[in-house]
Design an enzyme around this catalytic site. Structure first.
Site, PDB file in Angstrom:
ATOM      1  N   SER A   1     -28.490  43.577 105.469  1.00 37.68           N
ATOM      2  CA  SER A   1     -29.005  42.611 106.260  1.00 37.68           C
ATOM      3  C   SER A   1     -30.324  42.978 106.202  1.00 37.68           C
ATOM      4  O   SER A   1     -30.722  43.972 105.742  1.00 37.68           O
ATOM      5  CB  SER A   1     -28.486  42.798 107.602  1.00 37.68           C
TER       6      SER A   1
ATOM      7  N   TYR B   1     -26.277  48.350 115.214  1.00 31.97           N
ATOM      8  CA  TYR B   1     -26.103  47.670 113.765  1.00 31.97           C
ATOM      9  C   TYR B   1     -27.415  48.125 112.900  1.00 31.97           C
ATOM     10  O   TYR B   1     -27.107  48.157 111.575  1.00 31.97           O
ATOM     11  CB  TYR B   1     -26.411  46.095 114.257  1.00 31.97           C
TER      12      TYR B   1
HETATM   13  P1  NAD Z   1     -17.987  36.941 110.583  1.00 28.06           P
HETATM   14  O1  NAD Z   1     -17.717  37.431 111.968  1.00 28.06           O
HETATM   15  O2  NAD Z   1     -17.872  35.525 110.170  1.00 28.06           O
HETATM   16  O3  NAD Z   1     -16.937  37.697 109.578  1.00 28.06           O
HETATM   17  C1  NAD Z   1     -16.646  39.142 109.765  1.00 28.06           C
HETATM   18  C2  NAD Z   1     -15.283  39.659 109.056  1.00 28.06           C
HETATM   19  O4  NAD Z   1     -15.143  41.037 109.274  1.00 28.06           O
HETATM   20  C3  NAD Z   1     -14.065  38.892 109.495  1.00 28.06           C
HETATM   21  O5  NAD Z   1     -13.143  38.475 108.564  1.00 28.06           O
HETATM   22  C4  NAD Z   1     -13.471  39.868 110.502  1.00 28.06           C
HETATM   23  O6  NAD Z   1     -12.055  39.861 110.575  1.00 28.06           O
HETATM   24  C5  NAD Z   1     -13.739  41.253 109.646  1.00 28.06           C
HETATM   25  N1  NAD Z   1     -13.764  42.361 110.309  1.00 28.06           N
HETATM   26  C6  NAD Z   1     -14.374  42.829 111.663  1.00 28.06           C
HETATM   27  N2  NAD Z   1     -13.980  43.952 111.997  1.00 28.06           N
HETATM   28  C7  NAD Z   1     -12.921  44.291 111.200  1.00 28.06           C
HETATM   29  C8  NAD Z   1     -12.168  45.228 111.173  1.00 28.06           C
HETATM   30  N3  NAD Z   1     -12.202  46.293 112.346  1.00 28.06           N
HETATM   31  N4  NAD Z   1     -11.128  45.689 110.165  1.00 28.06           N
HETATM   32  C9  NAD Z   1     -10.978  44.667 109.369  1.00 28.06           C
HETATM   33  N5  NAD Z   1     -11.881  43.620 109.045  1.00 28.06           N
HETATM   34  C10 NAD Z   1     -12.771  43.386 110.428  1.00 28.06           C
HETATM   35  O7  NAD Z   1     -19.304  37.660 110.376  1.00 28.06           O
HETATM   36  P2  NAD Z   1     -20.387  37.167 108.954  1.00 28.06           P
HETATM   37  O8  NAD Z   1     -21.387  36.540 109.561  1.00 28.06           O
HETATM   38  O9  NAD Z   1     -19.772  36.140 108.109  1.00 28.06           O
HETATM   39  O10 NAD Z   1     -20.740  38.501 108.507  1.00 28.06           O
HETATM   40  C11 NAD Z   1     -20.434  39.102 107.196  1.00 28.06           C
HETATM   41  C12 NAD Z   1     -21.307  40.304 106.975  1.00 28.06           C
HETATM   42  O11 NAD Z   1     -22.782  39.783 106.778  1.00 28.06           O
HETATM   43  C13 NAD Z   1     -21.458  41.369 108.012  1.00 28.06           C
HETATM   44  O12 NAD Z   1     -21.488  42.787 107.490  1.00 28.06           O
HETATM   45  C14 NAD Z   1     -22.837  41.110 108.574  1.00 28.06           C
HETATM   46  O13 NAD Z   1     -23.444  42.172 109.339  1.00 28.06           O
HETATM   47  C15 NAD Z   1     -23.392  40.612 107.496  1.00 28.06           C
HETATM   48  N6  NAD Z   1     -24.781  39.569 108.015  1.00 28.06           N
HETATM   49  C16 NAD Z   1     -24.603  38.412 108.642  1.00 28.06           C
HETATM   50  C17 NAD Z   1     -25.736  37.832 108.960  1.00 28.06           C
HETATM   51  C18 NAD Z   1     -25.501  36.522 109.585  1.00 28.06           C
HETATM   52  O14 NAD Z   1     -26.556  36.028 110.132  1.00 28.06           O
HETATM   53  N7  NAD Z   1     -24.431  36.013 109.837  1.00 28.06           N
HETATM   54  C19 NAD Z   1     -26.875  38.295 108.413  1.00 28.06           C
HETATM   55  C20 NAD Z   1     -27.160  39.425 107.685  1.00 28.06           C
HETATM   56  C21 NAD Z   1     -25.998  40.155 107.520  1.00 28.06           C
END
Ligand code: NAD
Length: 256
Positions: free
Chosen positions: A138, A151
């Site tokens: 991130s 985080y």
């Molecule tokens: P999301 O909530 O849409 O998806 C997260 C996924 O992780 C889901 O499929 C969930 O089931 C899975 N997950 C969570 N806990 C789990 C566990 N204990 N065991 C197995 N699976 C688990 O989130 P997203 O926004 O798509 O995020 C994906 C990645 O991108 C993350 O690492 C997040 O930190 C990173 N990220 C997101 C953003 C943003 O703005 N959305 C920005 C920077 C980085």
């Protein structure tokens, strides 16, 4: 034979977008996540693109389940070539009120799971002299913001891990890179808008304009497609010398 990619957290948000893009490009895919319709999502995409798919809901809090996730990928799809450590969770709170269990689970899922998955995939990568590890970190792996201590610690840790695996993987054609998005509109962020509103005592609209996109020069959410395009590039055979790097897709946030 198609190459096989395992994408953690690929039944939601960014992971799902990456999976759809890899499907278009002919990868077989191990879908993974806690969403109840995970198998349906996998089957639908598999059929639409005529690729082999499987699905697992392995809990990333548990190291032995992560080892099982890697061995199931190999068992069900015939190998593993690309590992995308994408799953993650978030919790927003000032440190003095930050619940210890939330801290521990963020560190486990957002950082430790990348270690266990990479370690388990390493044996296969090393033997076949090909491996691609893509860690979805991130902008918060590069910069800090208040109220996100767990985080930000985890995401910075993942970038450190990325550099070490790049060095250790170099003799075996294993590359390892991190993608560092700014804000992307996914379920994870939708929930954060509510939490941030409470923490900052603002309305949800004010959180988007005054808190979230405040630090991005480009005042737009980062498109999932940009992350998927970058991941596909990093997975290529020709990307062997792109390694140990962190790609900021953050609307210019970390340029400041
Ligand atoms: P999301 O909530 O849409 O998806 C997260 C996924 O992780 C889901 O499929 C969930 O089931 C899975 N997950 C969570 N806990 C789990 C566990 N204990 N065991 C197995 N699976 C688990 O989130 P997203 O926004 O798509 O995020 C994906 C990645 O991108 C993350 O690492 C997040 O930190 C990173 N990220 C997101 C953003 C943003 O703005 N959305 C920005 C920077 C980085």
């Amino acid at each position: 034979m198609n190459k096989v990619v395992l994408i953690t957290g690929s039944t939601s948000g960014i992971g799902l977008g990456i999976a759809k893009h890899f499907a278009i490009h002919g990868y077989d895919i191990m879908f993974h996540g806690l969403e109840e319709n995970g198998q349906e999502i996998a089957d639908e995409i598999g059929e639409a693109h005529n690729i082999n798919v499987a699905f697992s809901n392995a809990n990333l809090m548990d190291p032995s389940s992560i080892e099982g996730l890697i061995s199931d990928t190999v068992k069900l799809l015939g190998g593993i070539h690309v590992l995308i450590n994408n799953a993650g969770i978030q919790f927003v709170s000032p440190i003095d009120e930050f619940p210890n269990d939330k801290y521990e689970s963020i560190i486990s899922i957002n950082m430790n799971a990348s270690f266990y998955a990479s370690k388990a995939a390493w044996t296969y990568f090393k033997k076949q002299k090909f491996g691609r590890i893509i860690n979805v970190s991130s902008v918060h792996g590069l910069r800090a913001s208040e109220f996100k201590v767990a985080y930000i610690a985890a995401k910075h840790g993942v970038i450190g891990m990325t550099k070490v695996l790049a060095l250790e993987g170099a003799p075996y054609n294993i590359n390892c890179n991190a993608i560092c998005p700014g804000y992307v509109k996914t379920p994870l962020v939708e929930n954060q808008i509510k939490d941030q509103a409470k923490a900052h005592n603002l309305s949800e609209e004010q959180v988007v304009s005054k808190v979230m996109l405040k630090k991005q020069a480009v005042k737009e959410f980062v498109p999932i497609q940009a992350i998927a395009d970058t991941a596909l590039l990093l997975a290529k055979e020709s990307s062997s010398t792109i390694t140990g790097a962190s790609f900021a897709l953050d609307g210019g946030w970390s340029a400041q």
